[in-house]
Motif scaffolding. Structure first.
Motif, short mmCIF file in Angstrom:
data_model
loop_
_atom_site.label_atom_id
_atom_site.label_comp_id
_atom_site.label_asym_id
_atom_site.label_seq_id
_atom_site.Cartn_x
_atom_site.Cartn_y
_atom_site.Cartn_z
N ASP A 3 0.85 -1.18 0.00
CA ASP A 3 0.00 0.00 0.00
C ASP A 3 0.89 1.23 0.00
O ASP A 3 2.10 1.15 0.19
N ARG A 4 0.30 2.36 -0.24
CA ARG A 4 1.06 3.60 -0.41
C ARG A 4 1.84 3.98 0.84
O ARG A 4 2.97 4.41 0.75
N ARG A 5 1.24 3.82 2.01
CA ARG A 5 1.93 4.21 3.24
C ARG A 5 3.17 3.39 3.49
O ARG A 5 4.21 3.92 3.84
N SER A 6 3.09 2.08 3.33
CA SER A 6 4.25 1.25 3.58
C SER A 6 5.33 1.49 2.53
O SER A 6 6.51 1.42 2.82
N PHE A 7 4.93 1.80 1.31
CA PHE A 7 5.89 2.05 0.24
C PHE A 7 6.67 3.33 0.50
O PHE A 7 7.87 3.39 0.26
N LEU A 8 6.03 4.35 1.03
CA LEU A 8 6.67 5.64 1.26
C LEU A 8 7.39 5.73 2.60
O LEU A 8 8.13 6.67 2.83
N ALA A 9 7.22 4.76 3.47
CA ALA A 9 7.85 4.83 4.79
C ALA A 9 9.36 4.84 4.70
O ALA A 9 10.02 5.59 5.41
N THR A 51 18.29 4.67 -1.40
CA THR A 51 17.14 5.18 -2.15
C THR A 51 16.97 4.40 -3.45
O THR A 51 15.85 4.04 -3.83
N ILE A 52 18.06 4.10 -4.11
CA ILE A 52 17.99 3.32 -5.36
C ILE A 52 17.50 1.90 -5.07
O ILE A 52 16.65 1.37 -5.80
N ASP A 53 18.00 1.30 -4.00
CA ASP A 53 17.52 -0.04 -3.62
C ASP A 53 16.02 -0.01 -3.36
O ASP A 53 15.29 -0.90 -3.76
N TRP A 54 15.56 1.02 -2.65
CA TRP A 54 14.13 1.16 -2.38
C TRP A 54 13.36 1.33 -3.68
O TRP A 54 12.31 0.72 -3.88
N TYR A 55 13.88 2.14 -4.60
CA TYR A 55 13.21 2.39 -5.88
C TYR A 55 13.01 1.10 -6.66
O TYR A 55 12.01 0.91 -7.34
N ARG A 56 13.96 0.21 -6.54
CA ARG A 56 13.88 -1.06 -7.27
C ARG A 56 12.74 -1.95 -6.78
O ARG A 56 12.37 -2.90 -7.46
N THR A 57 12.18 -1.66 -5.62
CA THR A 57 11.04 -2.46 -5.14
C THR A 57 9.81 -2.26 -6.02
O THR A 57 8.87 -3.05 -5.94
N LEU A 58 9.83 -1.23 -6.85
CA LEU A 58 8.71 -1.04 -7.78
C LEU A 58 8.58 -2.24 -8.73
O LEU A 58 7.48 -2.57 -9.15
N GLY A 59 9.69 -2.86 -9.06
CA GLY A 59 9.65 -4.04 -9.93
C GLY A 59 8.86 -5.17 -9.29
O GLY A 59 8.08 -5.86 -9.96
N ILE A 60 9.04 -5.35 -8.00
CA ILE A 60 8.29 -6.37 -7.26
C ILE A 60 6.81 -6.02 -7.27
O ILE A 60 5.96 -6.88 -7.50
N GLN A 61 6.52 -4.75 -7.05
CA GLN A 61 5.12 -4.32 -7.07
C GLN A 61 4.50 -4.53 -8.44
O GLN A 61 3.35 -4.93 -8.55
N GLN A 62 5.27 -4.22 -9.47
CA GLN A 62 4.74 -4.35 -10.83
C GLN A 62 4.39 -5.81 -11.13
O GLN A 62 3.37 -6.09 -11.77
#
Length: 114
Positions: A3-9, A51-62
């Motif tokens: 969800d958005r909150r956990s993603f932005l934490a 920050t880059i490692d966190w950004y890469r979690t978008l692939g998992i979400q996708q």
């Protein structure tokens, strides 16, 4: 599903730790001399790496987004992630400028660089 909150934490915690104790909205005093940068060079690299490692979690979400609601969350998260990455890079650039303006300090071995 994320969800958005956990993603932005994570990025909020990273970016919030950059200059602890400094409110983001208070302007610096007009006559104040510039102080040391809020981060050292290794800390700047560490924050960018995290920050880059966190950004890469978008692939998992996708990969996990297979319903319309999941795709909407992914879209929102991608927009937020792009803003977070832009902000992290902006902070790193500003910090690099501050570090470049600092006088040379002796290396840990005791020899000064010339």
């Amino acid at each position: 599903m994320y969800d958005r909150r956990s993603f932005l934490a994570i990025p909020l915690a990273l970016l919030g730790s950059i200059a602890p104790g400094q409110p983001a909205t208070s302007p610096p005093p007009a006559a104040a001399q510039p102080g040391p940068p809020p981060m050292t060079a290794p800390r700047v690299i560490q924050v960018l790496d995290q920050t880059i490692d966190w950004y890469r979690t978008l692939g998992i979400q996708q990969q996990a987004a297979n319903e319309p609601s999941g795709l909407l969350i992914l879209y929102d998260n991608r927009q937020a992630a792009n803003r977070v990455m832009a902000l992290a890079l902006e902070i790193a650039r500003a910090n690099a400028e501050l570090l470049a303006k600092q006088p040379n300090t002796p290396s840990p071995g005791g020899a000064a660089s010339t």
